[in-house]
Scaffold this active site. Structure first.
Site, PDB file in Angstrom:
ATOM      1  N   ASP A  12       0.860  -1.180   0.000  1.00 33.71           N
ATOM      2  CA  ASP A  12       0.000   0.000   0.000  1.00 33.71           C
ATOM      3  C   ASP A  12       0.900   1.235   0.000  1.00 33.71           C
ATOM      4  O   ASP A  12       2.129   1.123  -0.139  1.00 33.71           O
ATOM      5  CB  ASP A  12      -0.985  -0.031   1.172  1.00 33.71           C
ATOM      6  CG  ASP A  12      -0.324   0.107   2.534  1.00 33.71           C
ATOM      7  OD1 ASP A  12       0.921   0.237   2.612  1.00 33.71           O
ATOM      8  OD2 ASP A  12      -1.051   0.090   3.537  1.00 33.71           O
ATOM      9  N   CYS A  69       2.810  -3.494   4.066  1.00 35.37           N
ATOM     10  CA  CYS A  69       1.939  -2.387   4.473  1.00 35.37           C
ATOM     11  C   CYS A  69       2.568  -1.830   5.741  1.00 35.37           C
ATOM     12  O   CYS A  69       3.711  -2.161   6.055  1.00 35.37           O
ATOM     13  CB  CYS A  69       0.483  -2.823   4.646  1.00 35.37           C
ATOM     14  SG  CYS A  69       0.129  -3.942   6.013  1.00 35.37           S
ATOM     15  N   THR A  71       2.119  -2.392   9.011  1.00 31.55           N
ATOM     16  CA  THR A  71       2.507  -3.434   9.972  1.00 31.55           C
ATOM     17  C   THR A  71       2.795  -4.779   9.311  1.00 31.55           C
ATOM     18  O   THR A  71       3.363  -5.663   9.940  1.00 31.55           O
ATOM     19  CB  THR A  71       1.390  -3.677  11.004  1.00 31.55           C
ATOM     20  OG1 THR A  71       0.238  -4.191  10.320  1.00 31.55           O
ATOM     21  CG2 THR A  71       1.053  -2.415  11.772  1.00 31.55           C
ATOM     22  N   HIS A 137       6.881 -31.804   7.700  1.00 25.39           N
ATOM     23  CA  HIS A 137       6.298 -30.490   7.472  1.00 25.39           C
ATOM     24  C   HIS A 137       5.238 -30.532   6.358  1.00 25.39           C
ATOM     25  O   HIS A 137       4.259 -29.794   6.399  1.00 25.39           O
ATOM     26  CB  HIS A 137       7.375 -29.468   7.136  1.00 25.39           C
ATOM     27  CG  HIS A 137       8.451 -29.395   8.181  1.00 25.39           C
ATOM     28  ND1 HIS A 137       8.199 -28.992   9.481  1.00 25.39           N
ATOM     29  CD2 HIS A 137       9.755 -29.718   8.128  1.00 25.39           C
ATOM     30  CE1 HIS A 137       9.325 -29.064  10.178  1.00 25.39           C
ATOM     31  NE2 HIS A 137      10.287 -29.498   9.378  1.00 25.39           N
TER      32      HIS A 137
END
Length: 146
Positions: A12, A69, A71, A137
């Site tokens: 963003d 972005c 965070t 995994h």
């Protein structure tokens, strides 16, 4: 580079400068980068950019993605809504390596307001340098996929 990747980047407005620095860094490592993020600082919506990058990866147009972005959290949530995508937000190189090796994440999310440029490059290097280990995994990743 022995294993260059096709990487899609997006963000963003809060992360344009860091995204562009990461693009240059990834290209200097021999990766092919497609930057689909905004070029100007007007406010934009991170869900649009997270989804767009994830769709590139899901469609096979990119091997991996890096999204940003403020965070890293919101854009990561948007990317994870795209079927088949596993994206993790990381603020340290160890976590970035582990989301590739153990979770087979195809997309890395970074918070541009959380980490500085130098640390971001270490995180990117760890993510791009890691490969999925498979084995036990793979069973767990299959459980995530449902």
């Amino acid at each position: 580079m022995s294993n260059p990747k096709r990487i899609v980047l997006s963000s963003d407005h809060a992360a344009i400068e860091l995204r562009q620095a990461i693009a240059k860094h990834a290209e200097s490592l021999g990766h092919t980068v497609t930057d689909i993020g905004p070029k100007t600082p007007e406010s934009t919506h991170y869900p649009i950019h997270g989804k767009a990058a994830a769709e590139h990866v899901a469609a096979g147009e990119a091997d991996l993605g890096i999204i940003l972005c403020g965070t890293g959290q919101g854009i990561m949530m948007a990317a994870n809504k795209v079927p088949g995508i596993r994206c993790g937000v990381c603020a340290d190189p160890f976590s970035a390596r582990m989301i590739r090796e153990h979770n087979n994440a195809q997309i890395l999310s970074i918070g541009a307001r959380v980490v500085g440029e130098s640390l971001a490059m270490e995180i990117v290097d760890a993510f791009l340098g890691a490969e999925f280990e498979g084995g036990r995994h793979a069973t767990r990743v299959d459980m995530i996929e449902g």
